[in-house]
Design a protein around this motif. Structure first.
Motif, short mmCIF file in Angstrom:
data_model
loop_
_atom_site.label_atom_id
_atom_site.label_comp_id
_atom_site.label_asym_id
_atom_site.label_seq_id
_atom_site.Cartn_x
_atom_site.Cartn_y
_atom_site.Cartn_z
N ALA A 53 0.72 -1.62 0.24
CA ALA A 53 0.39 0.05 -0.27
C ALA A 53 0.60 1.64 0.09
CB ALA A 53 -1.15 -0.09 1.29
N ALA A 54 1.68 1.23 0.46
CA ALA A 54 3.16 2.18 1.13
C ALA A 54 3.94 2.45 -0.47
CB ALA A 54 4.29 2.45 2.21
N ALA A 55 3.70 1.83 -1.25
CA ALA A 55 4.57 1.39 -2.38
C ALA A 55 3.79 2.59 -3.41
CB ALA A 55 4.90 -0.03 -3.04
N ALA A 61 5.85 6.47 3.22
CA ALA A 61 5.06 6.69 4.32
C ALA A 61 4.94 7.05 5.65
CB ALA A 61 3.88 5.79 3.80
N CYS A 62 6.30 6.65 5.96
CA CYS A 62 6.78 6.64 7.11
C CYS A 62 6.66 7.83 8.04
CB CYS A 62 8.05 6.19 7.43
SG CYS A 62 9.41 6.02 6.44
N TRP A 63 7.59 9.07 7.39
CA TRP A 63 8.08 9.88 6.91
C TRP A 63 6.53 10.90 7.41
CZ3 TRP A 63 11.40 8.74 8.14
CH2 TRP A 63 13.27 8.24 7.47
N ALA A 64 5.45 10.79 6.48
CA ALA A 64 3.93 11.16 6.48
C ALA A 64 3.75 11.08 8.41
CB ALA A 64 3.10 11.08 5.34
N LEU A 65 3.77 9.44 8.57
CA LEU A 65 2.98 9.39 9.52
C LEU A 65 3.42 9.29 11.13
CD1 LEU A 65 1.84 6.77 11.30
CD2 LEU A 65 3.34 5.95 10.60
N PHE A 69 2.08 12.51 13.84
CA PHE A 69 2.19 11.79 14.99
C PHE A 69 2.44 12.59 15.93
CE2 PHE A 69 3.92 10.04 19.13
CZ PHE A 69 3.52 8.84 19.23
N ALA A 70 4.65 13.21 15.23
CA ALA A 70 4.42 14.84 15.83
C ALA A 70 4.03 16.03 16.29
CB ALA A 70 6.01 15.20 15.47
N LEU A 71 2.68 16.87 15.29
CA LEU A 71 2.15 17.45 15.41
C LEU A 71 1.36 16.75 16.06
CD1 LEU A 71 0.99 19.77 13.77
CD2 LEU A 71 -0.47 18.59 12.05
N PHE A 190 6.08 0.06 11.11
CA PHE A 190 4.50 0.73 11.33
C PHE A 190 4.00 0.68 9.76
CE2 PHE A 190 6.59 2.43 15.30
CZ PHE A 190 6.03 2.03 15.60
N THR A 191 4.70 0.78 8.62
CA THR A 191 4.50 1.02 7.20
C THR A 191 4.81 -0.14 6.82
OG1 THR A 191 6.28 2.29 6.91
CG2 THR A 191 4.51 3.26 8.09
N GLY A 192 4.96 -1.25 6.90
CA GLY A 192 6.06 -2.12 6.49
C GLY A 192 6.96 -1.67 5.20
#
Length: 331
Positions: A53-55, A61-65, A69-71, A190-192
């Motif tokens: 899915a992330a591909a 996707a992990c950077w957006a996640l 999360f930080a926000l 978390f995103t595989g």
């Protein structure tokens, strides 16, 4: 007192996952077979779906996640909703420990490189010969990453890992940061996603990409991921993959040989071909400016602490080189 009790009672569902994950982790540490079953039947299939899915996204996707999360945490702190921020952190930690942490409790891979015992000097000579035999021009990074799933599939039976349907690793998009942190690649449970420091010399990319992609298939221990990467590269139809596997394994083996027998190390290095020597020098030269810097030292220290704390890497960062023992035919 009543208000505090009410606060925790309302949010109990957010605080319970962490102790539940800790209990699961402890149980799997005592029974590695449970960890193997969960990884094979639950976690690896989940990472396969998440990675595929992330591909489809243009960036990892992990950077957006991580940004989201930080926000969220920052907004909770700004609004003085500290309980929500704490609950989010504890939930993320529970997911990590209950998933990736459990996978790290599996018994080491049973795969062996060879059934015969050989000396470290002989191993280095064999790897140097394999590198020389397969030396060729490097494909571009995208072509290398795209070929990784097929290479791991070819080694799947021998390694006892799932095959088919896994996404290719991808460039991290933050190579400058990873380089400063002395990091070749990273797997995000978390995103595989298996991410690779794309700025490294091309000779490193197939081996590192296979290492990180092996994590997505449930190969959690670092020495096992290196073993999987070497086998995937050596069994690949692509000559450059075989070259990369031989060069990177040779780098680890030479480190051991230099510490064990300086004279043998000098003999092996003196016999290296120009192309193999150039690849080893390029690998070393790339990392040399960052070796010993504060950022690199901090990253290595954090990684060392993480490997110890996860409970399955008793030797810390030295675990990365332990696959050489199995290449020697040792248990």
């Amino acid at each position: 007192m009543r208000r505090r009790f009410s606060f925790f009672a309302r949010r109990a569902r957010f605080f319970l996952p962490l102790p539940a994950a800790a209990l699961l982790l402890a149980a799997c540490r005592a029974h590695p077979g449970w960890a193997a079953a969960l990884t094979a039947h639950v976690y690896a299939p989940c990472w396969r779906l998440l990675g595929r899915a992330a591909a489809y996204l243009p960036l990892p996707a992990c950077w957006a996640l991580a940004g989201g999360f930080a926000l969220f945490a920052a907004l909770c702190v700004f609004r003085r909703r500290f309980g929500r921020a704490l609950a989010a952190v504890l939930t993320a930690l529970a997911v990590f420990l209950g998933g990736w942490g459990v996978s790290c409790q599996k018994a080491p891979l049973a795969a062996q490189i060879t059934s015969e015992r050989i000396s470290l000097e002989q191993l280095c000579a064999q790897l140097a010969a394999a590198a020389e035999e397969n030396a060729c021009a490097a494909p571009d990074a995208d072509a290398i990453f795209a070929a990784v799933p097929a290479s791991l599939d070819a080694a799947a039976d021998r390694l006892g890992i799932p095959a088919g349907g896994f996404a290719a690793p991808r460039a991290s998009g933050l190579s400058s940061l990873l380089t400063r942190l002395f990091t070749e690649g990273i797997f995000i449970p978390f995103t595989g996603e298996a991410l690779v420091n794309e700025a490294m010399p091309a000779c490193c990319l197939p081996f590192v990409a296979c290492h990180e992609a092996a994590h997505a298939r449930g190969v959690a221990r670092e020495e096992d991921a290196n073993l999987a990467a070497y086998l995937a590269c050596s069994l690949s139809d692509d000559a450059f993959f075989r070259f990369s596997g031989a060069v990177c394994a040779l780098s680890f083996a030479l480190d051991d040989l230099r510490a064990a027998d300086a004279a043998a190390y000098a003999r092996v290095c003196g016999a290296l071909s120009g192309r193999t020597r150039d690849a080893l020098c390029a690998r070393s030269a790339f990392w040399e400016p960052y070796r010993g810097t504060r950022a690199a030292a901090a990253a290595v220290s954090v990684n060392e602490g993480y490997l110890f704390s996860i409970g399955a890497q008793e030797s810390g960062t030295a675990a990365y080189g332990e696959f050489v023992e199995r290449m020697l035919g040792n248990d």
